[in-house]
Design an enzyme around this catalytic site. Sequence first.
Site, PDB file in Angstrom:
ATOM      1  N   GLY A 124     -12.378  -4.308   1.262  1.00 40.87           N
ATOM      2  CA  GLY A 124     -13.771  -3.923   1.462  1.00 40.87           C
ATOM      3  C   GLY A 124     -14.232  -2.965   0.374  1.00 40.87           C
ATOM      4  N   ARG A 145       0.823  -1.215   0.000  1.00 42.33           N
ATOM      5  CA  ARG A 145       0.000   0.000   0.000  1.00 42.33           C
ATOM      6  C   ARG A 145       0.857   1.266   0.000  1.00 42.33           C
ATOM      7  NH1 ARG A 145      -4.925  -1.946   3.951  1.00 42.33           N
ATOM      8  NH2 ARG A 145      -6.457  -2.204   2.282  1.00 42.33           N
ATOM      9  N   GLY A 200      -6.169  -5.800   0.527  1.00 46.29           N
ATOM     10  CA  GLY A 200      -4.859  -5.727   1.138  1.00 46.29           C
ATOM     11  C   GLY A 200      -4.374  -7.100   1.582  1.00 46.29           C
ATOM     12  N   LYS A 236     -15.069 -15.034   6.551  1.00 48.01           N
ATOM     13  CA  LYS A 236     -16.477 -14.830   6.873  1.00 48.01           C
ATOM     14  C   LYS A 236     -17.363 -14.651   5.658  1.00 48.01           C
ATOM     15  CE  LYS A 236     -17.593 -12.354  10.537  1.00 48.01           C
ATOM     16  NZ  LYS A 236     -17.591 -11.089  11.303  1.00 48.01           N
TER      17      LYS A 236
HETATM   18  C1  3PG Z   1      -8.386  -1.874   4.994  1.00 44.85           C
HETATM   19  O1  3PG Z   1      -7.379  -2.309   5.541  1.00 44.85           O
HETATM   20  O2  3PG Z   1      -9.251  -2.608   4.515  1.00 44.85           O
HETATM   21  C2  3PG Z   1      -8.534  -0.398   4.822  1.00 44.85           C
HETATM   22  O3  3PG Z   1      -7.372   0.272   5.162  1.00 44.85           O
HETATM   23  C3  3PG Z   1      -9.715   0.077   5.636  1.00 44.85           C
HETATM   24  O4  3PG Z   1      -9.494  -0.184   6.973  1.00 44.85           O
HETATM   25  P1  3PG Z   1     -10.752  -0.413   7.926  1.00 44.85           P
HETATM   26  O5  3PG Z   1     -11.412  -1.687   7.431  1.00 44.85           O
HETATM   27  O6  3PG Z   1     -10.213  -0.523   9.316  1.00 44.85           O
HETATM   28  O7  3PG Z   1     -11.668   0.770   7.752  1.00 44.85           O
END
Ligand code: 3PG
Length: 412
Positions: A380, A35, A356, A200
């Site tokens: 996400g 990242r 990630g 999940k």
């Molecule tokens: C992730 O790692 O998916 C993003 O950086 C978002 O982080 P978060 O899910 O804690 O909001």
Amino acid sequence: MKTIADLGDLRGKRVLVRSDLNVPLDGQSITDDGRIRASAPTITMLSQMGARVIVCAHLGRPKGEPEAKYSLAPVARRLSEIVNTPVAFAEDTVGPAAEAAVAALEDGDVLLLENLRFNKGETGKTDAERAEFAGRLAALADVFVSDGFGVVHREQASVYDVAKLLPHATGGLVESEVNVLRRLTADPERPYAVVLGGAKVSDKLGVIGNLLGTADRLLVGGGMVFTFLAAQGHEVGTSLLEADQVDTVKGYLERAEKEGVEIVLPVDVVAADSFSADAAHDVVAADAIPADRMGLDIGPRSNELFAEKLADCRTVFWNGPMGAFEMEPFAEGTRALAKTLADITAGGALTVVGGGDSAAAVRQLGFDDSQFGHISTGGGASLEYLEGKELPGLTVLDSDEVSDEVANGKDA
Ligand code: 3PG
Ligand code: MG
């Protein structure tokens, strides 16, 4: 969407950049810097334009106050190596340290602020809860560049609210991520397969529902597959199971059948007697998992089956590991899948690895980013994009809610 070029001459301007630098850490050491590398081009470009670059980011999920283990200090050091220029680090996000560090910036300098989530306002549930913090962030800068693709699905102060307070643009990383994901939703080259894994199933229900309308094949592995196997009436031993999702998954299996979407499940699994790297383990049929065993990976026949089902695909999106890949005895399913994707990429297919964690997994297993069509920095975020959801961090960039007063009234 406005891009950085639309912001005009940025020399001497204070540019607040939201990046996603949420990298996996082992103590102080960064175990995957993907990242940071993905975020570097925008930062370098702004610096070369003569902007005073103020990078903000989060790490982990601290609860609105400082916690040493979530400090971005190690990230500042790594960022500095990658952009090949000193990166100053402010020990708070919007407090006196940040203000002094911003005041000390010269044209082309780069500063990283301490973890946004050390401030309650960052993740406040309502606009009002986030307003004060967003205002303090905005006060540090003249313009805002949104480049943290991994967080565009979060309605948070540094992603959403600040864009309403400053003239803003979309950064190059967000732009390129959106361009690739758009190809998956608008008329993907077929056959189009989606491979889902990870622990999940409840995290993936929305996307599965939407994919039943667009994908030709859906391959499922990882911990979430046991809820699928249970929905088919199989015993899953002590494997991960979301019992409250079994009926929903049954509904999906029926819908898939009606809509002509092929759902491919593993035919064998690696079943272990405990969740540990030295657990006793064997390959068993997916419909014959012993009562005292847990499935921790998909098995060798499944790897072949998945490879066959992907061989002719022209478009593949993959999110989530096939097994507990962090432990070598359970890494083969994920490794075999990555190999299959690398092969079909070489054959001209568009492959997208989302998330990630999945990206870190393929790199940890020895693959290179260049072996895939695109490695998304957002897990996400990419899932929610494919789900067809509105992403607050993207819609806010489209709207020009910044009032003229805000846009013109700030003294640079
Ligand atoms: C992730 O790692 O998916 C993003 O950086 C978002 O982080 P978060 O899910 O804690 O909001
Ligand atoms: Mg996440």
